[in-house]
Design an enzyme around this catalytic site. Structure first.
Site: not given
Lengths: 178, 417
Positions: A118, A142-144
């Site tokens: 990502h 960080c963003h799953g």
């Protein structure tokens, strides 16, 4: 200076001008190139571009992280259950469909670049206490993004599976990354 | 102003709001330049180009350099061995410093020979001397950065010059060092200053050019331009002449970079700095040697420092020391002779600066130093009183004095003007 300018003279003059400009441009470019190229990886940086790892001490279920080109590389000695779950996964519904066989050289060891596809964070899951995500592989805090036992993206914003570095087995338990 | 001046409408649109193209056209294209300039007038533009080469190669070198006493030497060696084209960039920068001084010294002696420092170009000259001082400071600090033996001991000796100042000298040296010897804080600040001073030089160069373009270039016969018939536009005549000179210069420069890159350097600087051992024979870079000779010639610490700086300070007041109204040496037979004596004296000082400070060399250094100041402080002010200058031409366009005209009529015409 009595000779008249003929069209021939003009062509000669044009040729001289164009060839002078062209030569000047080549000269300028060949001076500019070293100025640009000095920012590319230097010889000593390239010399550090491969890493050898001995996996003899790595027990089933354990994982180690090594550094390769300044980035973490995840190596996990997978259990039989983990291998089975990675192999049994149907490709339907995977965001970046790949079979487990395409992603390993020796099915016991999965070798991944430990950088979330990502935005470049390092996913959790290497240490025994880490959150491993819903699919038991790795989880990027960080963003799953959730990765499975084969490092494939299953849930979350990451677009592709965790990258596999170039590596080869020098012996059964010695690998060379890069 | 309403009439479009350029063919390209976009250029016109911009120029109406920001007259940059008018400016460039005025200063680089139609700029009227004396038509009789010889090749010695190439060295101004050569110096400017060398400054640009130094800044460009310096910026890329700084991307690969580490300003720390434990890493500086190795980081320079890494540039030489591992960084792509690093050897080329460093050799260009290293030799570029020497060539910069060669070009600037020729430029300065050109000014001395043709009287380019005289009214109304005094500020132009003073700005030039200021550039020379800034160049010396920049070159000195740049030489410290590779952190070799000569770097370290050069830095030690030069900073210690300030300890000659009465009362506050020691405190000033400690302040310069940021410690009690040349050490990591010294290296860090020298790197910082070595990076920024070239941009200060660019600023002074711009002022130098503004002052130059106020009255235009001097010329080999040293008389003022009297009209259009005496000038030609800068472009294409002097752009092409400067480019030709540049290609000759670049050929020699390239020969040095590729075939004799260490000829003007000192091998001891390839030994890492060692604060415990001073090299047996320590000399500065060649371009400082005449000043170094003056420093050593004076048998007194403060005196030596004062005379060394005085050798440059005297150049600042040169326009007022030389009282002759005739600019060019072509018409000053005695000055011409003394000019060449000065050239020989400076070369002699350079040679003596490289020799050990003992025996006959000390005596000769003192004589050469005395003559240097004698030239500027005694000969130049007195010369107009005893020198009979040759008759000046009427103009640049009619430089040859016809048989019918004699010196008095020429002088009369000049008086009238």
């Amino acid at each position: 200076m009595t000779n008249k300018k003929t069209p021939d003279d003009k062509n000669k003059r044009d040729f001289l001008q164009v060839s002078t400009y062209a030569l000047g441009a080549v000269g300028a470019a060949s001076f500019v190139w070293p100025l640009i190229n000095q920012m590319n990886p230097a010889a000593d940086t390239l010399a550090l571009a491969s890493t050898e790892v001995d996996l003899e001490q790595l027990e089933e279920g354990q994982a180690i992280t090594v550094t390769w080109r300044g980035k973490p590389v995840f190596i996990r000695h997978r259990t039989k259950e983990e291998i089975a779950s990675a192999k049994d996964q149907l490709l339907d519904g995977l965001r970046d469909p790949q079979t487990d066989d395409e992603r390993v050289q020796n099915e016991k060891y999965i070798v991944l670049v430990g950088v979330c596809t990502h935005l470049g964070c390092v996913p959790l899951g290497q240490k025994s206490g880490d959150v491993k995500g819903e699919y038991g592989g790795w989880f990027c805090p960080c963003h799953g993004s959730h990765y499975d036992h084969s490092g494939r993206i299953r849930k979350g914003p990451a677009p592709t599976n965790l990258e596999i570095p170039q590596y080869s087995f020098l012996s059964d338990t010695l690998i060379k990354i890069g | 102003m309403s009439k479009p001046k350029f063919k390209n409408p976009v250029v016109n649109w911009i120029d109406y709001r920001l007259p940059i193209f008018t400016f460039m056209n005025h200063e680089l294209n139609e700029y009227p330049t004396p038509k009789n300039l010889n090749y010695f007038w190439n060295f101004g533009s050569l110096a400017g180009i060398t400054l640009v080469i130094m800044i460009v190669t310096g910026i890329v070198l700084s991307m690969n350099y580490t300003a720390h006493i434990d890493y500086a030497f190795d980081s320079v060696e890494r540039i030489m061995r591992d960084v792509n084209h690093g050897w080329l960039l460093r050799y260009i920068h290293m030799n570029g410093a020497s060539f910069f001084f060669i070009v600037v010294y020729i430029h300065i002696f050109r000014g001395l020979y043709y009287g380019s420092y005289k009214a109304p170009r005094e500020i132009l000259w003073i700005l030039g001397v200021l550039i020379l001082l800034l160049m010396m400071a920049t070159a000195f600090m740049g030489y410290v950065l590779p952190w070799g033996q000569m770097s370290f001991w050069g830095a030690t000796v030069i900073t210690n010059l300030f300890s000659a100042i009465p009362l506050v000298g020691e405190s000033i040296v400690t302040w310069l060092w940021g410690g009690f010897s040349v050490d990591n804080p010294t290296l860090n600040r020298f790197f910082s200053l070595h990076f920024v001073l070239p941009f200060v030089i660019v600023g002074v160069v711009i002022l130098h050019l503004v002052a130059l373009h106020r009255f235009g270039s001097n010329n080999p016969i040293g008389i003022d331009v009297q009209g259009k018939q005496d000038t030609i536009p800068f472009h294409p005549y002097y752009t092409i002449k400067d480019l030709f000179g540049l290609s000759v210069f670049a050929t020699i420069f390239a020969a040095a970079v590729f075939f004799f890159p260490n000829f003007m350097g000192h091998p001891d600087n390839y030994i890492p700095a060692n604060p415990m051992v001073t090299p047996a024979h320590i000399v500065p870079e060649w371009y400082f040697l005449p000043f170094y000779a003056i420093l050593r010639a004076i048998p007194d610490k403060l005196g030596g420092v004062l005379f060394m700086f005085g050798a440059i300070m005297v150049l600042f007041v040169l326009p007022w020391l030389d009282k002759s109204s005739v600019r060019s040496s072509q018409f000053r037979p005695l000055y011409k002779l003394f000019f060449w004596f000065l050239v020989i004296d400076c070369i002699a000082l350079g040679y003596l600066g490289a020799m050990p400070a003992e025996g006959i060399y000390v005596v000769l250094s003192r004589l050469a130093t005395a003559y240097y100041f004698f030239h500027f402080l005694i000969i130049l002010p007195l010369l107009p009183k005893i020198e009979s200058t040759r008759p000046l031409p009427i103009s640049i366009s009619t430089p040859i004095i016809t048989a019918s005209s004699n010196a008095s009529t020429v002088m009369a015409m000049r008086e009238k003007k």
